[in-house]
Write a protein that holds these residues in place. Structure first.
Motif, PDB file in Angstrom:
ATOM      1  N   THR A 225     -12.601   6.454  -0.665  1.00 41.63           N
ATOM      2  CA  THR A 225     -13.330   6.217   0.465  1.00 41.63           C
ATOM      3  C   THR A 225     -13.262   7.286   1.525  1.00 41.63           C
ATOM      4  OG1 THR A 225     -10.693   5.942   0.531  1.00 41.63           O
ATOM      5  CG2 THR A 225     -11.168   3.824  -0.415  1.00 41.63           C
TER       6      THR A 225
ATOM      7  N   ARG B 250      -8.096  -4.128  -2.159  1.00 39.92           N
ATOM      8  CA  ARG B 250      -9.448  -3.024  -2.416  1.00 39.92           C
ATOM      9  C   ARG B 250     -10.467  -3.602  -2.275  1.00 39.92           C
ATOM     10  NH1 ARG B 250      -4.754  -0.837  -5.968  1.00 39.92           N
ATOM     11  NH2 ARG B 250      -5.111  -2.102  -7.537  1.00 39.92           N
TER      12      ARG B 250
ATOM     13  N   LEU C 101      -8.476  -5.162   9.491  1.00 38.48           N
ATOM     14  CA  LEU C 101      -8.132  -5.819   7.898  1.00 38.48           C
ATOM     15  C   LEU C 101      -7.097  -6.231   8.326  1.00 38.48           C
ATOM     16  CD1 LEU C 101     -10.423  -3.785   4.899  1.00 38.48           C
ATOM     17  CD2 LEU C 101     -11.121  -6.195   6.913  1.00 38.48           C
TER      18      LEU C 101
ATOM     19  N   LEU D 261      -3.738   0.816  -2.110  1.00 35.14           N
ATOM     20  CA  LEU D 261      -5.014   0.314  -1.772  1.00 35.14           C
ATOM     21  C   LEU D 261      -5.343   2.135  -1.891  1.00 35.14           C
ATOM     22  CD1 LEU D 261      -3.855  -1.882   0.883  1.00 35.14           C
ATOM     23  CD2 LEU D 261      -4.490  -2.262  -1.426  1.00 35.14           C
TER      24      LEU D 261
ATOM     25  N   ILE E  96     -11.708   4.245   6.782  1.00 38.09           N
ATOM     26  CA  ILE E  96     -10.707   3.702   6.960  1.00 38.09           C
ATOM     27  C   ILE E  96      -9.203   3.930   7.421  1.00 38.09           C
ATOM     28  CG2 ILE E  96     -10.141   2.600   5.104  1.00 38.09           C
ATOM     29  CD1 ILE E  96     -11.788   2.613   3.024  1.00 38.09           C
TER      30      ILE E  96
ATOM     31  N   ILE F 221      -6.260 -10.475   3.423  1.00 40.93           N
ATOM     32  CA  ILE F 221      -7.364  -9.462   2.161  1.00 40.93           C
ATOM     33  C   ILE F 221      -6.370 -10.178   1.635  1.00 40.93           C
ATOM     34  CG2 ILE F 221      -8.990  -8.332   3.998  1.00 40.93           C
ATOM     35  CD1 ILE F 221      -6.241  -6.028   3.802  1.00 40.93           C
TER      36      ILE F 221
ATOM     37  N   ILE G 181     -12.777   1.026   9.870  1.00 37.19           N
ATOM     38  CA  ILE G 181     -11.675  -0.127   9.943  1.00 37.19           C
ATOM     39  C   ILE G 181     -10.485   0.252   9.811  1.00 37.19           C
ATOM     40  CG2 ILE G 181     -11.237  -1.290   7.596  1.00 37.19           C
ATOM     41  CD1 ILE G 181     -14.030  -0.578   6.326  1.00 37.19           C
TER      42      ILE G 181
ATOM     43  N   CYS H  44     -11.600  -6.839  -0.700  1.00 31.91           N
ATOM     44  CA  CYS H  44     -12.353  -5.977   0.904  1.00 31.91           C
ATOM     45  C   CYS H  44     -12.408  -5.779   1.127  1.00 31.91           C
ATOM     46  CB  CYS H  44     -10.627  -7.262   0.952  1.00 31.91           C
ATOM     47  SG  CYS H  44     -10.365  -9.388   0.640  1.00 31.91           S
ATOM     48  N   ILE H  45     -12.005  -4.041   1.197  1.00 28.63           N
ATOM     49  CA  ILE H  45     -12.138  -3.078   1.887  1.00 28.63           C
ATOM     50  C   ILE H  45     -13.631  -2.778   1.689  1.00 28.63           C
ATOM     51  CG2 ILE H  45     -11.238  -0.714   1.940  1.00 28.63           C
ATOM     52  CD1 ILE H  45      -8.388  -1.181   1.447  1.00 28.63           C
ATOM     53  N   ARG H  46     -13.701  -2.816  -0.298  1.00 27.24           N
ATOM     54  CA  ARG H  46     -15.256  -2.630  -0.774  1.00 27.24           C
ATOM     55  C   ARG H  46     -16.120  -3.258   0.030  1.00 27.24           C
ATOM     56  NH1 ARG H  46     -12.478  -2.762  -5.748  1.00 27.24           N
ATOM     57  NH2 ARG H  46     -12.059  -0.703  -6.048  1.00 27.24           N
TER      58      ARG H  46
ATOM     59  N   PHE I 282      -5.197   3.159   7.043  1.00 24.49           N
ATOM     60  CA  PHE I 282      -4.492   2.286   6.842  1.00 24.49           C
ATOM     61  C   PHE I 282      -2.731   2.587   7.907  1.00 24.49           C
ATOM     62  CE2 PHE I 282      -6.426   3.328   2.748  1.00 24.49           C
ATOM     63  CZ  PHE I 282      -6.439   2.244   2.642  1.00 24.49           C
TER      64      PHE I 282
ATOM     65  N   VAL J  71      -6.863  -1.317   8.497  1.00 21.86           N
ATOM     66  CA  VAL J  71      -5.709  -2.116   8.066  1.00 21.86           C
ATOM     67  C   VAL J  71      -4.302  -2.179   8.284  1.00 21.86           C
ATOM     68  CG1 VAL J  71      -5.513  -2.643   5.370  1.00 21.86           C
ATOM     69  CG2 VAL J  71      -8.040  -1.608   5.706  1.00 21.86           C
TER      70      VAL J  71
END
Length: 859
Positions: free
Chosen positions: A3, A252, A37, A278, A8, A101, A266, A254-256, A10, A268
């Protein structure tokens, strides 16, 4: 999973944590993500447009259920202070793309449904194996019985053991142990709950919070991985580990997909436990292999109201919190702090920052204690302003002694017990129920996806003015009022559908008369699932209740169940169904010879007949059915009571008493007189015969005495016959137990029966008395304390003369010696009390019998 650190971000949160929610809002404001997400069911994305509806007020839950099996359902609760809820609200206000997700429920429910079916099948196979072994053992001859049974038993044990292992594997529930306990113990806390609550939820916001959370979760998960996966399986179960692996693989994926869609920032938002997984460098191929071939099921999602009581961990909710009411208070205080900070300039914020921390903590503590004071005063408990001031000071002092910057709920509760409750903990339970947990029920918009039955229920709730509430309350109905009668019909129909919004209750102050009815009301979020389940029976409450009740009755249904169904249908105001059930009952009763079923069917029918006039129902047909049942039961009663053991006789006694009470409700009008006469004749045959069990003979004798169908002389003869020295002690005790029927009044007020018992006990020898005493004591133990005391006082008085014969007043020549002089001494006093003008000569002369008699006549 490779990533980009810049794209991204978290945010590991704790579900329903106000501290996490506040920090998350500040982080989102700083990050301004273009994609959010959230850990949640993808099926719920269709419900996101309703987030801005004013009618959607938390606590609420996303309800996802299987269309073919609505009992298979999952809830995703949200409170106002839940981080996910605040994140969803923020994204909705700013127009940010939002996705769920978590593992789709279309897969999760299909897996769970298959697991339950396998468990059910394994249990059925185990039961069939046991039944087959028993059947084989019965068919074997005596010569081969031992050998064959041992072999079959060994085989059965092996099958049962394997089945038991399968059942245990399938039904193994996760043994929830919080890995955060390690960190808590290292920090000096009792458990992970209190540690997290103190450092995160009650402490306030911190922009570096999520980095610390990620670091802690990485350390804990790394410790588990170092010790081997078996530890996790031991704590949670193998099924749990597999399910978590599928969930994290899907997250994972859905993150992709979000990265592939071109989003640059993004965010999460997920449970803190999942963040290290994740972030792992897992390939898409590996995740696809985990998710390959998952079963699917048709599911539907909707919003459902939720309550704080169901949000609490005490309800069994796995992600629950111990004090949702306290967390709401924290969140409201945080909101006021943020609003006040927004009103200040940047310069003034730096100058008064430390002052605000102290004042905010004091306001938070005093605000909670003020709510406590209002609650205690509403309950007529003393709580003054001085109590609040001193409790606030004590809570702050306790927090300082423990090295905490602000008082938490623990310190506040200790201050309440010490200052307000004077050391008593009972008021604290009230505070915990009303405030710490709370009775808050959310609401959902009227246009959420609903089944027709749910819409009909909501319409009737509005028309009948019956608002669902989370708190329990007593609803008293007067069936003479049209609206209350309609409410009663509505609640009884819901009960037939298994929707127990209200349960019948006893209200001693109001249930005086057949027109009174009380219900204990409390709305539970699980009722939403029950409504969906019941929707398969019909689109309205009346249709669904009728269809479900009719479907529950089969050709093999016993008479008592049909009679109870008639009672239920009447209470629910289903007249067409009542007529059908009465006809079915009459047809079945005409062909059955089971006296026990006939007796059991009478009480519910009598209730129907009793409440018929109050509920405006025609019960003429029902009266005919009752009379028919009584006649058939009376014909077969003497034979049915023969050759019974103690347990069977006790069960028949209860049916006999219930049927006798039901016959009283029926009345003794002209049409019922024939049935009443037949019933009394059956009781007389039972009481005077010798074939029935002693318990039933005694019960029948007592019922006849209560109905004034036996004279005292006849009852005494039955005493002498059944309590004779030649009768077995067990039969004597059983007959006496049936006759007394847990009531001592007949012994206290009927001298002839008292004398019969006294004569029987006096005639017992020492050995017989020792045998009979424990058995008779069992009957007398059912008397109340007052009755036993009265019997003792009566026994201490002079023995009863002529105990075996009825007591009579001695007159004429049978009278004992008469003392005229003592009797004449009462005349002057009676003359003064009653104002009689007796001649002085009468009172002064020497008393003789004729003169005394003339004076008595004047009195």
């Amino acid at each position: 999973m490779a990533t980009s650190a810049d794209s991204i971000h978290f945010f590991g949160i704790r579900h329903h944590g106000p501290g996490c929610a506040r920090s998350l809002l500040q982080a989102l404001e700083a990050l301004r993500p273009d994609c959010l997400l959230v850990e949640g069911p993808p099926e719920g994305e269709a419900l996101l447009p309703m987030l801005q509806s004013a009618e959607l007020r938390p606590p609420v839950a996303m309800l996802v259920y299987m269309q073919d099996a609505p009992s298979q359902a999952a809830f995703y609760p949200f409170a106002e202070f839940s981080p996910e809820w605040q994140a969803l609200q923020w994204a909705s206000r700013h127009g940010v793309s939002t996705r769920f997700i978590d593992l789709p429920q279309t897969h999760a429910m299909a897996i769970e449904f298959a697991r339950r079916e396998a468990l059910k099948k394994a249990m059925e196979e185990a039961e069939e194996g046991d039944a087959e072994v028993e059947a084989n053992a019965e068919e074997e001859g005596d010569a081969l019985l031992v050998d064959s049974f041992e072999a079959a038993a060994q085989e059965a044990d092996a099958q049962a053991e394997s089945a038991e292992v399968a059942v245990q594997e399938l039904s193994a529930e996760p043994q929830h142990r919080d890995p955060l306990d390690w960190l808590a113990h290292a920090a000096g806390f009792e458990d992970g709950e209190s540690w997290w609550n103190r450092l995160v939820e009650e402490r306030g916001d911190n922009e570096a919070l999520f980095e610390s959370i990620n670091e802690a979760m990485t350390a804990v998960r790394g410790e588990l991985a170092r010790d081997g996966e078996g530890i996790a399986e031991h704590w949670r179960g193998e099924a749990y580990v597999q399910r978590e692996a599928m969930r994290e693989a899907h997250m994972r994926q859905c993150i992709r997909e979000a990265i592939k869609a071109g989003f640059q920032r993004i965010a999460v938002v997920c449970g803190a436990w999942h963040v290290p997984a994740l972030k792992e460098n897992v390939t898409a191929k590996a995740d696809n292999a985990v998710l390959k071939g998952l079963p699917k099921a048709k599911v539907q999602a909707t919003w459902a109201p939720w309550t704080y009581r169901n949000l609490a961990s005490s309800s069994g909710y796995g992600a629950g919190v111990t004090s949702p009411g306290w967390y709401e208070h924290l969140w409201r205080c945080y909101q006021r702090d943020m609003e006040s900070k927004q009103e200040q300039t940047q310069d003034s914020q730096a100058l008064v920052a430390s002052k605000n921390i102290v004042s905010a903590a004091t306001v938070r503590t005093a605000g909670w204690l003020t709510r406590v004071a209002h609650l205690l005063r509403d309950k007529d408990l003393d709580c003054s302003s001085a109590h609040i001031i001193e409790a606030t000071r004590l809570a702050s002092s306790l927090a300082a002694l423990r090295g905490q910057p602000t008082p938490g709920l623990e310190e506040i509760n200790e201050a309440i017990v010490t200052v307000v409750c004077m050391g008593e903990t009972a008021p604290l339970r009230l505070i915990d129920d009303e405030l710490t947990v709370g009775h808050v029920l959310g609401s959902v918009p009227a246009d959420v996806p609903q089944v027709p039955l749910q819409r009909d229920i909501e319409q009737q709730q509005k028309s009948l003015r019956m608002k669902p509430e989370a708190a329990a309350k007593l609803l008293a109905l007067d069936l003479r009022k049209e609206n209350d009668l309609a409410r009663s019909h509505f609640l009884h129909r819901l009960r037939l559908l298994g929707i127990d919004w209200g349960t019948p209750a006893q209200d001693a102050q109001r249930n005086r008369g057949t027109f009174r009815e009380s219900w204990q009301m409390q709305w539970e979020p699980e009722l939403a699932v029950r409504i969906i389940e019941a929707s398969v029976h019909g689109a309205t409450v009346a249709q669904a209740a009728t269809a479900k009740l009719r479907a529950s009755l089969t050709p093999e249904t016993a008479l008592p169940e049909i009679a109870q169904a008639i009672d239920d249908a009447l209470l629910a105001n289903l007249p067409q169904l009542v007529e059908v059930l009465i006809a079915t009952l009459a047809e079945r009763a005409a062909t059955t010879g089971d006296v026990a079923q006939l007796l059991q069917a009478l009480p519910p029918l009598a209730n129907v007949y009793r409440y018929g006039s109050v509920r405006q129902t025609d019960t003429a047909l029902l009266a005919t059915v009752i009379d028919s049942l009584v006649l058939r039961a009376a014909i077969g009663l003497p034979v049915a009571c023969m050759a019974m053991d103690e347990d069977a006789a006790a069960a028949m006694k209860q049916k006999l008493l219930a049927a006798h009470d039901a016959l009283r409700l029926r009345g003794t009008d002209g049409e019922a007189q024939q049935a009443v006469d037949a019933w009394r004749a059956a009781l007389r045959s039972l009481a005077m015969g010798d074939a029935a069990a002693a318990l039933l003979r005694g019960t029948a004798c007592r019922l006849l005495l209560d109905e004034q169908m036996l004279e005292s002389d006849e009852v005494v003869r039955q005493f002498n016959r059944n309590l004779s020295l030649g009768t077995l002690p067990m039969d004597v005790a059983a007959w006496l137990d049936g006759f007394l029927n847990k009531q001592a009044l007949v012994l206290l007020h009927d001298e002839s029966i008292w004398g019969a018992v006294d004569a029987w006990l006096s005639g017992l020898g020492e050995v017989q008395f020792a045998q009979i005493l424990p058995l008779v004591r069992r009957s007398f133990a059912n008397f109340s304390n007052h009755e036993r005391q009265s019997l003792g006082e009566k026994a201490r008085r002079a023995p009863v003369a002529g105990a075996a014969a009825p007591a009579t007043v001695a007159t004429g020549d049978e009278a004992g010696p008469w003392d005229e002089q003592r009797a004449a001494l009462a005349l002057p006093v009676l003359n003064a009390l009653l104002g009689l003008n007796m001649p002085e000569t009468l009172m002064s002369q020497s008393p003789v019998a004729p003169d005394f008699e003339s004076a008595a006549v004047q009195l």
